[in-house]
Design an enzyme around this catalytic site. Structure first.
Site, PDB file in Angstrom:
ATOM      1  N   GLY A 100       0.840  -1.215   0.000  1.00 11.18           N
ATOM      2  CA  GLY A 100       0.000   0.000   0.000  1.00 11.18           C
ATOM      3  C   GLY A 100       0.864   1.251   0.000  1.00 11.18           C
ATOM      4  O   GLY A 100       1.928   1.264   0.609  1.00 11.18           O
ATOM      5  N   GLY A 137       6.221  -2.549   3.439  1.00  3.08           N
ATOM      6  CA  GLY A 137       5.838  -2.964   4.786  1.00  3.08           C
ATOM      7  C   GLY A 137       6.328  -4.385   5.060  1.00  3.08           C
ATOM      8  O   GLY A 137       7.278  -4.866   4.429  1.00  3.08           O
ATOM      9  N   GLY A 138       5.624  -5.057   5.972  1.00  9.66           N
ATOM     10  CA  GLY A 138       6.057  -6.389   6.402  1.00  9.66           C
ATOM     11  C   GLY A 138       6.179  -7.385   5.254  1.00  9.66           C
ATOM     12  O   GLY A 138       7.154  -8.134   5.164  1.00  9.66           O
ATOM     13  N   ASP A 181       0.660   1.295   9.053  1.00  8.00           N
ATOM     14  CA  ASP A 181       0.309   0.405  10.167  1.00  8.00           C
ATOM     15  C   ASP A 181       1.369   0.404  11.275  1.00  8.00           C
ATOM     16  O   ASP A 181       1.085  -0.007  12.398  1.00  8.00           O
ATOM     17  CB  ASP A 181       0.120  -1.038   9.666  1.00  8.00           C
ATOM     18  N   ARG A 217     -24.433  11.895  20.529  1.00  7.55           N
ATOM     19  CA  ARG A 217     -24.329  10.587  19.882  1.00  7.55           C
ATOM     20  C   ARG A 217     -23.054   9.853  20.291  1.00  7.55           C
ATOM     21  O   ARG A 217     -22.094  10.473  20.759  1.00  7.55           O
ATOM     22  CB  ARG A 217     -24.246  10.771  18.352  1.00  7.55           C
ATOM     23  N   GLN A 274      -6.580   8.108   5.142  1.00  8.91           N
ATOM     24  CA  GLN A 274      -5.418   8.081   6.042  1.00  8.91           C
ATOM     25  C   GLN A 274      -4.107   7.912   5.297  1.00  8.91           C
ATOM     26  O   GLN A 274      -3.039   8.148   5.843  1.00  8.91           O
ATOM     27  CB  GLN A 274      -5.571   6.926   7.049  1.00  8.91           C
ATOM     28  N   ARG A 275      -4.185   7.458   4.042  1.00  3.06           N
ATOM     29  CA  ARG A 275      -2.946   7.226   3.286  1.00  3.06           C
ATOM     30  C   ARG A 275      -2.688   8.291   2.241  1.00  3.06           C
ATOM     31  O   ARG A 275      -1.642   8.286   1.591  1.00  3.06           O
ATOM     32  CB  ARG A 275      -3.030   5.872   2.569  1.00  3.06           C
TER      33      ARG A 275
END
Ligand code: F6P
Length: 374
Positions: free
Chosen positions: A12, A110-111, A135, A170, A299-300
Site C-alpha cells: 500500500g 511494509g512487512g 500500520d 451521539r 489516512q494514506r
C-alpha cells in the site's frame, strides 16, 4: 561507467515514499556517483522490466508530494498473477536484475515487502529495504514511513467528529486502518481524546464498552467517541479464532502475501461490517444514537507530515550510503532518531504488535480511556 541502483515501492502507498525516493536518489547521484532507476508498480515492474530513469529533474520538488511517483502494487515475486495464472516470477526478477547490471535494489515496503525482499537476498541479489506502512507494524524499527502522517489525519478527523458527536449527543465510532495491529488507533485515539479505543491486541467485551459510555452519560457527558482499529475483535471472536488456531483477524500476511484480491476485499468489507455491527449493538445497549465513520484510504492520501519527510529523507540517504559501502541484505531502521542497518533475516515474517503493557496504553488508562477489557 557509473554503477546503477534500482528502487521500487511495493504494498500500500504511504505519504513519505517520494521523500524517501528523493533521499536515496539525490544521495546516490550526488554523493556516491551512482545512476538511479525506479521500477514501476512494485515487483511487477521488475518482472516486465518497466523502469524510469531517476535523474535530478525527476527527483526535484517531490519531497512534499503524497503517493509514489513509481506506482505500487501488492504483487509478490513468487505468486504473481500473469494473464490470469498465478506464477512464481522470482527467476525473471533475478534475470532482469542481472540484465540491467544493477549494483543494488532498494525496496520500500511494509512487512510483506520485507519478506519478499529477503527471498531475493536468498537468491543472491544485493538488497536494501526501507520500512514504510501506515500500520507501523514492521519489527526492529521504532517507526515506519507514513505512520505519523496517517496518525495526524486520523487525529484531525477525531477532533472534527467530537464537535458533531457533542452537538447531537451521539456515540460516534471511528474506524481506523492498521490491519492486524492497533498502533494507528492507539496513537490517533489518545491524541484525539477518544473515550474508548479498541485494538486487535486487546479483545474487548461489548458490555464493558457500553458501561463506560453509560458511565459518561450519567456524569453529564451525553456523547462518546469510540476509536475502532479495523482489526479489533471481541473476546468471543478472539476465543473462537483461538479454537480454530487462527489469528483472530483471519487476516492476510504483511502487504497482502498469501491472499487473493477477492479475499482481501472480503476481509476489508468484513472488518468494516464488524464496526457497523458494533455501533448497532452499542446503540441497543445504551439507547444512545450511534454513527460510524470509516476513515479508510483518506489516512494514506496527500502530503506527508514534516516528521515523515525527515524520517524518509534520513532513511533514504542512509540506504544510498549503505549501497556505496556494499552493505546489503539489510533494512534501514529508525532507532532513537538514528538510521541503522538491521539484517533482513531478523525482520522477514515478523510483525510488531502493540504490547499490552505499552506505556501509551498505561497513560491512556490513567486518562480514563476504556479499552473494553476492564
Ligand atoms: O497496510 C496498509 C493498509 O493501509 C492497511 O492498514 C489496510 O488494511 C490495507 O492497507 C488496505 O489495503 P488496500 O489499499 O489494498 O485497500
Amino acid at each position: 561507467m557509473s554503477k546503477l541502483i534500482g528502487i521500487l515501492t511495493a504494498g500500500g502507498d504511504t505519504p513519505g515514499l517520494n521523500a524517501a525516493i528523493r533521499g536515496i536518489g539525490k544521495a546516490a547521484l550526488g554523493e556516491y556517483g551512482f545512476e538511479v532507476v525506479g521500477f514501476k508498480d512494485g515487483f511487477r515492474g521488475m518482472v516486465h522490466n518497466r523502469f524510469m530513469r531517476l535523474d535530478r529533474d525527476v527527483l526535484s520538488n517531490i519531497v512534499s508530494s503524497g503517493g509514489t511517483i513509481l506506482g505500487t502494487s501488492r504483487d509478490k515475486p513468487h505468486k504473481m498473477n500473469i494473464g490470469g495464472k498465478i506464477l512464481d516470477m522470482t527467476d525473471v526478477i533475478v534475470e532482469n536484475y542481472h540484465k540491467n547490471q544493477l549494483e543494488a535494489l532498494v525496496c520500500l515496503g511494509g512487512g510483506g515487502t520485507q519478506k519478499n525482499a529477503f527471498r531475493l537476498v536468498e537468491k543472491g541479489l544485493n538488497i536494501i529495504t526501507l520500512p514504510k506502512t501506515i500500520d507501523n507494524d514492521v519489527v526492529e524499527t521504532d517507526v515506519t514511513i507514513g505512520f505519523d502522517t496517517a496518525m495526524s489525519i486520523a487525529t484531525e478527523a477525531i477532533d472534527r467528529l467530537h464537535t458533531t458527536a457533542h452537538s447531537h449527543h451521539r456515540i460516534i465510532l471511528v474506524e481506523t486502518m492498521g490491519h492486524k495491529v492497533g498502533w494507528l488507533a492507539l496513537g490517533a485515539g489518545i491524541s484525539g481524546g477518544a473515550d474508548v479505543i479498541l485494538i486487535p491486541e486487546i479483545p474487548y467485551d461489548i458490555g464493558i464498552v457500553a458501561e463506560s459510555v453509560l458511565r459518561r452519560y450519567r456524569t453529564g457527558k451525553s456523547f462518546s467517541i469510540v476509536v475502532v482499529a479495523e482489526g479489533a475483535v471481541s473476546r468471543e471472536e478472539a476465543l473462537a479464532a483461538e479454537g480454530r488456531q487462527e489469528k483472530p483477524e483471519g487476516g492476510r500476511d504483511g502487504d497482502g502475501a498469501g491472499k487473493t484480491k477477492e479475499e482481501l476485499r472480503y476481509m476489508r468489507d468484513r472488518m468494516s461490517e464488524n464496526t457497523l455491527l458494533l455501533a448497532e449493538k452499542l446503540e441497543g445497549m445504551t439507547q444512545l444514537e450511534s454513527r460510524v465513520t470509516i476513515l479508510g484510504h483518506l489516512q494514506r492520501g496527500g502530503a506527508p507530515s514534516s516528521a515523515d519527510r525527515l524520517l524518509a529523507s534520513s532513511l533514504g540517504t542512509t540506504a544510498a550510503e549503505l549501497a556505496a559501502r556494499r552493505e546489503f541484505g539489510v533494512m534501514v531502521a529508525s532507532r532513537a532518531g538514528e538510521a541503522v542497518p538491521v539484517p533482513l533475516e531478523n525482520i522477514a515474517g515478523k510483525r510488531k504488535f502493540v504490547p499490552a503493557d505499552h506505556p501509551l496504553i498505561e497513560s491512556a488508562r490513567h486518562l480514563g480511556t476504556c479499552f473494553g477489557d476492564e
